[in-house]
Write an enzyme that holds these catalytic residues in place. Structure first.
Site, PDB file in Angstrom:
ATOM      1  N   LYS A 115      39.833 -80.482  82.453  1.00 50.99           N
ATOM      2  CA  LYS A 115      38.569 -81.195  82.232  1.00 50.99           C
ATOM      3  C   LYS A 115      38.559 -82.521  82.968  1.00 50.99           C
ATOM      4  CE  LYS A 115      36.986 -79.043  78.007  1.00 50.99           C
ATOM      5  NZ  LYS A 115      36.606 -79.184  76.621  1.00 50.99           N
ATOM      6  N   LYS A 197      38.810 -67.570  83.187  1.00 59.44           N
ATOM      7  CA  LYS A 197      38.181 -67.147  81.925  1.00 59.44           C
ATOM      8  C   LYS A 197      36.663 -67.325  81.999  1.00 59.44           C
ATOM      9  CE  LYS A 197      37.969 -71.270  79.145  1.00 59.44           C
ATOM     10  NZ  LYS A 197      38.033 -71.992  77.934  1.00 59.44           N
ATOM     11  N   LYS A 200      31.527 -71.423  79.506  1.00 59.26           N
ATOM     12  CA  LYS A 200      30.193 -72.011  79.404  1.00 59.26           C
ATOM     13  C   LYS A 200      29.881 -72.877  80.612  1.00 59.26           C
ATOM     14  CE  LYS A 200      31.542 -73.416  75.073  1.00 59.26           C
ATOM     15  NZ  LYS A 200      31.586 -74.076  73.794  1.00 59.26           N
TER      16      LYS A 200
HETATM   17  P1  TYM Z   1      35.233 -73.766  72.525  1.00 55.73           P
HETATM   18  O1  TYM Z   1      33.954 -74.319  71.978  1.00 55.73           O
HETATM   19  O2  TYM Z   1      35.517 -73.978  73.966  1.00 55.73           O
HETATM   20  O3  TYM Z   1      35.305 -72.222  72.260  1.00 55.73           O
HETATM   21  C1  TYM Z   1      35.033 -71.673  70.981  1.00 55.73           C
HETATM   22  C2  TYM Z   1      35.916 -70.468  70.743  1.00 55.73           C
HETATM   23  O4  TYM Z   1      35.687 -69.473  71.732  1.00 55.73           O
HETATM   24  C3  TYM Z   1      36.929 -69.065  72.304  1.00 55.73           C
HETATM   25  N1  TYM Z   1      36.703 -68.719  73.723  1.00 55.73           N
HETATM   26  C4  TYM Z   1      37.052 -67.546  74.273  1.00 55.73           C
HETATM   27  N2  TYM Z   1      37.648 -66.459  73.767  1.00 55.73           N
HETATM   28  C5  TYM Z   1      37.851 -65.399  74.597  1.00 55.73           C
HETATM   29  N3  TYM Z   1      37.501 -65.398  75.900  1.00 55.73           N
HETATM   30  C6  TYM Z   1      36.901 -66.469  76.460  1.00 55.73           C
HETATM   31  N4  TYM Z   1      36.536 -66.448  77.733  1.00 55.73           N
HETATM   32  C7  TYM Z   1      36.648 -67.622  75.635  1.00 55.73           C
HETATM   33  N5  TYM Z   1      36.089 -68.836  75.851  1.00 55.73           N
HETATM   34  C8  TYM Z   1      36.130 -69.488  74.671  1.00 55.73           C
HETATM   35  C9  TYM Z   1      37.833 -70.286  72.161  1.00 55.73           C
HETATM   36  O5  TYM Z   1      39.195 -69.927  72.201  1.00 55.73           O
HETATM   37  C10 TYM Z   1      37.426 -70.805  70.804  1.00 55.73           C
HETATM   38  O6  TYM Z   1      38.087 -70.116  69.770  1.00 55.73           O
HETATM   39  N6  TYM Z   1      38.531 -77.120  70.942  1.00 55.73           N
HETATM   40  C11 TYM Z   1      37.777 -75.947  70.550  1.00 55.73           C
HETATM   41  C12 TYM Z   1      36.872 -76.185  69.364  1.00 55.73           C
HETATM   42  C13 TYM Z   1      37.566 -76.716  68.154  1.00 55.73           C
HETATM   43  C14 TYM Z   1      38.349 -75.945  67.237  1.00 55.73           C
HETATM   44  C15 TYM Z   1      38.758 -76.861  66.237  1.00 55.73           C
HETATM   45  C16 TYM Z   1      38.726 -74.606  67.186  1.00 55.73           C
HETATM   46  C17 TYM Z   1      37.525 -77.983  67.711  1.00 55.73           C
HETATM   47  N7  TYM Z   1      38.234 -78.083  66.546  1.00 55.73           N
HETATM   48  C18 TYM Z   1      39.561 -76.446  65.166  1.00 55.73           C
HETATM   49  C19 TYM Z   1      39.521 -74.194  66.119  1.00 55.73           C
HETATM   50  C20 TYM Z   1      39.940 -75.108  65.132  1.00 55.73           C
HETATM   51  C21 TYM Z   1      36.901 -75.541  71.709  1.00 55.73           C
HETATM   52  O7  TYM Z   1      36.543 -76.348  72.558  1.00 55.73           O
HETATM   53  O8  TYM Z   1      36.461 -74.271  71.657  1.00 55.73           O
END
Ligand code: TYM
Length: 334
Positions: A115, A197, A200
């Site tokens: 990032k 991957k 978004k």
């Molecule tokens: P974020 O918002 O980027 O993604 C949300 C969830 O989606 C999963 N994910 C994927 N899984 C499979 N293939 C993909 N291409 C893919 N892209 C995203 C992510 O693994 C995630 O589970 N930091 C975290 C948010 C967060 C969080 C937490 C998660 C903040 N606090 C506490 C769990 C527990 C994040 O940015 O996810």
């Protein structure tokens, strides 16, 4: 434990358009686990501002995401669905945990590296300490399990290390959480570049299927997915594009990758790709319809936001007070 049940925590950022990766890697598993655990599902809007946001847009996206959690099948009467920013304990615990996390640990986080390369003009301290806020989210609710995609594993490991470090110093304060990674769909790759991957923030919209894409767009993206010239449907690393489509098809239909391979044995990509498109549409269309229906019910969504923020505050305050006492903050006078 809350009552008889173990605790589950997870969250998603209200940044950008959610993709099929977010759904198959996380949201879908959240729904399947929700009966078994006492669940907290947060819209992690505080994490979102580590990247510059348009305020009105962030507010809108946060509400849409919260609505989407419900549309996906999470019952907000049984699961605590709330905005991170409505529960001040997240920030308070994050500060304390910052003092138990080393710069070296945060320097190793690959998402920080990615990032900060992408947003070189805004490498703020929040972006650096982002994983500590994530640890606070999880530890505040004494979560036993955290369902995430593979990309969040490193943050989960850090959370476990922080919890163990704190427990070693002060006794058993935190539950040390386990990650839950789904069997298929834990890492959905870009349709245009299967070495990356699905994300978004991908500049190429054809690489991602967005949860709000209409059926024609979904079908077009699947048909255009980058594959190879092997012309055989096999689940192996040498054919990453096809492997990814097998994962998507399997996750959407509930089949194993082996069952999918057997189903399409001897068939060509020209038959497989539209079948993947149909499988995705059959999962996303009901989600979109339910989202559209729920979005119109402002009073209902408002009531969920209010009730669940209160519940989350109540549960999290218990952990926060315990931690504050352990580190030596003076008792409150009642
Ligand atoms: P974020 O918002 O980027 O993604 C949300 C969830 O989606 C999963 N994910 C994927 N899984 C499979 N293939 C993909 N291409 C893919 N892209 C995203 C992510 O693994 C995630 O589970 N930091 C975290 C948010 C967060 C969080 C937490 C998660 C903040 N606090 C506490 C769990 C527990 C994040 O940015 O996810």
């Amino acid at each position: 434990m809350i009552g008889e049940k173990k605790v589950l925590f997870s969250g998603m950022q209200a940044t950008g358009n959610l993709t099929l990766g977010n759904y198959l890697g996380a949201l879908k598993n959240w729904v399947s686990l929700s009966d078994e655990y006492e669940c907290f599902y947060s819209v992690v809007d505080m994490h979102s501002i580590t990247i510059r946001q348009d305020p009105a847009e962030l507010r809108k996206r946060a509400r849409n995401l919260l609505t989407l959690y419900i549309a996906a099948g999470l019952d907000p009467k049984k699961n605590c669905i709330y905005y991170q920013s409505h529960v001040s304990g997240h920030a308070e615990l994050a500060w304390i945990l910052n003092c138990f996390t080393y710069m070296g640990e945060l320097n190793r986080m690959t998402q920080f590296k990615d990032k900060s390369a992408k947003h070189a003009d805004n490498i703020n301290a929040g972006l650096f300490t982002y994983p500590v806020l994530m640890a606070a989210d999880i530890l505040l609710y004494q979560a036993d399990v955290v369902p995430v995609g593979i990309d969040q594993m490193q943050h989960l490991e850090l959370t476990r290390n922080i919890a163990e470090r704190f427990n070693n110093l002060y006794g058993d304060v935190f539950t040390v959480p386990e990650p839950y990674i789904g069997k298929v769909g834990a890492k959905i790759m870009s349709l245009q570049d299967p070495s990356k991957k699905m994300s978004k923030s991908d500049e190429n919209p054809n690489g991602s299927i967005y949860l709000m894409d209409d059926p024609d767009t979904i079908m077009r993206k699947c048909k255009r997915a980058v594959t190879d010239s092997e012309a055989c449907i096999a689940y192996r690393d040498e054919q990453p594009g096809i492997k990814n489509l097998i994962d998507i098809y399997s996750a959407c239909t509930g089949k194993t990758p082996q069952e999918t391979v057997a189903e399409f044995a001897g068939k060509g990509y020209g038959e497989f790709k539209p079948a993947v498109g149909e499988a995705v549409i059959s999962v996303l269309k009901p989600l979109q319809d339910e989202f559209a229906r729920l979005s119109k019910d402002k009073a209902y969504i408002d009531s969920i936001i209010k009730e669940n923020a209160e519940k989350a505050s109540y549960v999290s305050t218990k952990t926060l007070r315990k931690v504050q006492r352990k580190v030596g903050f003076p008792d409150r006078i009642r």
